[in-house]
Scaffold this active site. Structure first.
Site, short mmCIF file in Angstrom:
data_model
loop_
_atom_site.label_atom_id
_atom_site.label_comp_id
_atom_site.label_asym_id
_atom_site.label_seq_id
_atom_site.Cartn_x
_atom_site.Cartn_y
_atom_site.Cartn_z
N GLY A 1 15.08 -5.69 -33.71
CA GLY A 1 16.44 -6.05 -33.32
C GLY A 1 17.30 -4.87 -32.92
O GLY A 1 16.81 -3.87 -32.38
N ASP B 1 19.49 -13.56 -35.29
CA ASP B 1 20.93 -13.58 -35.06
C ASP B 1 21.29 -13.73 -33.58
O ASP B 1 22.44 -14.05 -33.26
CB ASP B 1 21.57 -12.29 -35.58
CG ASP B 1 21.59 -12.22 -37.10
OD1 ASP B 1 21.31 -13.25 -37.74
OD2 ASP B 1 21.87 -11.14 -37.65
N THR C 1 16.35 -1.45 -34.38
CA THR C 1 15.13 -0.96 -33.74
C THR C 1 15.43 -0.43 -32.34
O THR C 1 14.83 0.56 -31.90
CB THR C 1 14.07 -2.07 -33.67
OG1 THR C 1 13.85 -2.56 -35.00
CG2 THR C 1 12.76 -1.56 -33.10
#
Length: 376
Positions: free
Chosen positions: A113, A138, A116
């Site tokens: 995400g 999310d 990262t």
């Protein structure tokens, strides 16, 4: 292995989510079978990359993982430039670069995400050939329509709200269901609409307690002696939202490292003080309305288990497109989903940027049209 064969490293980082294995498989099968590359996996995310812990990935290792939840490679939430090693915080970027050189890595694929994406961007700046595949339930990664993991989590959260309706109705209760989403409300909004929640509270719309109470009381006057409130874990009332905004402003205004560190510490304390808002809200609503209120925290249930068809498809699509980019030598990008296509977007435009719910988004309008309260 021929001289032209590319040797590619791959890892998964951040929180686990459905579709990670589909992306590993999608990239791996395309890289090995279509482009003739050699693939190795780094275990446990950025930490495994820093510690040079690898596993060989061939076609046999990729077989059968499409439908499996979690990640066969393991994961961690480490920051590559600030990693806890032997009790000390260290910058592990030079070590990672050295490890990739030792392994003969021509390209590195980081699946994860927003955190990262930041790690991938730091490694790209350090000279590594990096590709990022966007994962998060999310759905808050910039410049991608959706990320794998979101669809499955949306279905799980929606089913939970469906099931909570019967208990709320039978016992004439307020059910407050906490849904993941610290800074973006996509999951709570989508599940709230699909599950028919009566009130949806999002990080993007600071809520008024009075507004929430009024919505519940109006339902009671119409004979509906129950309500389901879907609240994102990062949703705040107006007072708490102002407090957090002030803390964020201190971080932005800090000019030197010491002041920045102190401001970040203060911000973390403010965020910590707001944890458990769903329970606080339930207590307030029970006292204000006279209806019993109960809280259900969905937690990790939302991101575990078998990926749905959409996440398997998206992981396969973006993984295969990532392999094509590596074959072309196109690095320093996130492989974004835009429309029906996989589009390379520079990491500099993704890392550190958050995709929140616009206040004029069609989902917001749809919620208002069916009478859903948004706490404003």
């Amino acid at each position: 292995m021929s001289q032209a064969t590319k040797r590619v490293g791959i890892l998964t980082a951040g929180g686990d989510s459905p579709g990670l294995n589909a992306a590993i498989r999608g990239f791996g099968k395309a890289a090995i079978g279509h482009h003739g590359m050699e693939l190795i996996g780094f275990r446990d995310g950025i930490r495994g990359l820093a510690e040079n812990r690898t596993i060989a990935l061939d076609s046999a290792a990729l077989s059968g993982i499409l439908t499996v939840g979690g990640t066969v490679l393991g994961t961690s939430r480490d920051k590559v430039h600030r990693m806890l090693v032997d009790g000390e915080i260290r910058d592990m970027i030079p070590t990672v670069v050295e490890n990739c050189e030792k392994q003969g890595i021509d390209a590195l694929v980081c699946i994860g995400g927003g955190g990262t994406a930041k790690n991938a961007n730091r490694l790209a700046k350090a000279g590594l050939n990096v590709i990022h595949l966007p994962k998060t339930i999310d759905n808050d990664i910039a410049h991608t329509d959706t990320s794998f993991g979101f669809s499955t989590a949306l279905g799980i959260a929606t089913e939970a709200i469906d099931r909570l309706h019967s208990t709320a109705h039978s016992h004439h209760r307020i059910i407050v269901v906490e849904i993941m989403g610290h800074r973006a409300g996509w999951l709570a909004l989508g599940a709230g609409i699909a599950g028919g929640a009566d009130i949806i509270l999002l990080p993007e719309i600071p809520y008024s307690i009075d507004s929430v109470v009024t919505s519940i009381e109006e339902r009671a006057r119409r004979g509906h002696m129950f309500s389901v409130v879907a609240i994102a874990e990062g949703a705040l009332d107006r007072h708490d939202s102002e407090e957090l905004a002030a803390a964020e402003a201190l971080v932005s205004a800090a000019n030197d490292p010491a002041a920045k560190a102190a401001a970040k510490k203060h911000r973390a304390a403010v965020i910590a003080s707001h944890r458990g808002n769903a329970f606080k809200l339930a207590e307030i609503l029970e006292k204000a309305t006279g209806l019993e209120a109960r809280v259900t925290v969905l937690g990790y249930v939302q991101r575990g288990g078998t990926p749905d068809a959409n996440d398997r498809l998206l992981g396969t699509l973006l993984g295969g497109a990532g392999a094509d980019l590596v074959a072309e030598g196109h690095y320093g990008v996130t492989v974004a989903s835009q429309g029906q296509a996989a589009v390379p977007v520079p990491l500099s435009k993704v890392a550190g940027h958050l995709k929140t719910v616009p206040l004029d988004h069609p989902w917001i309008e749809a919620a208002r049209h069916v009478g859903t309260g948004l706490g404003d």
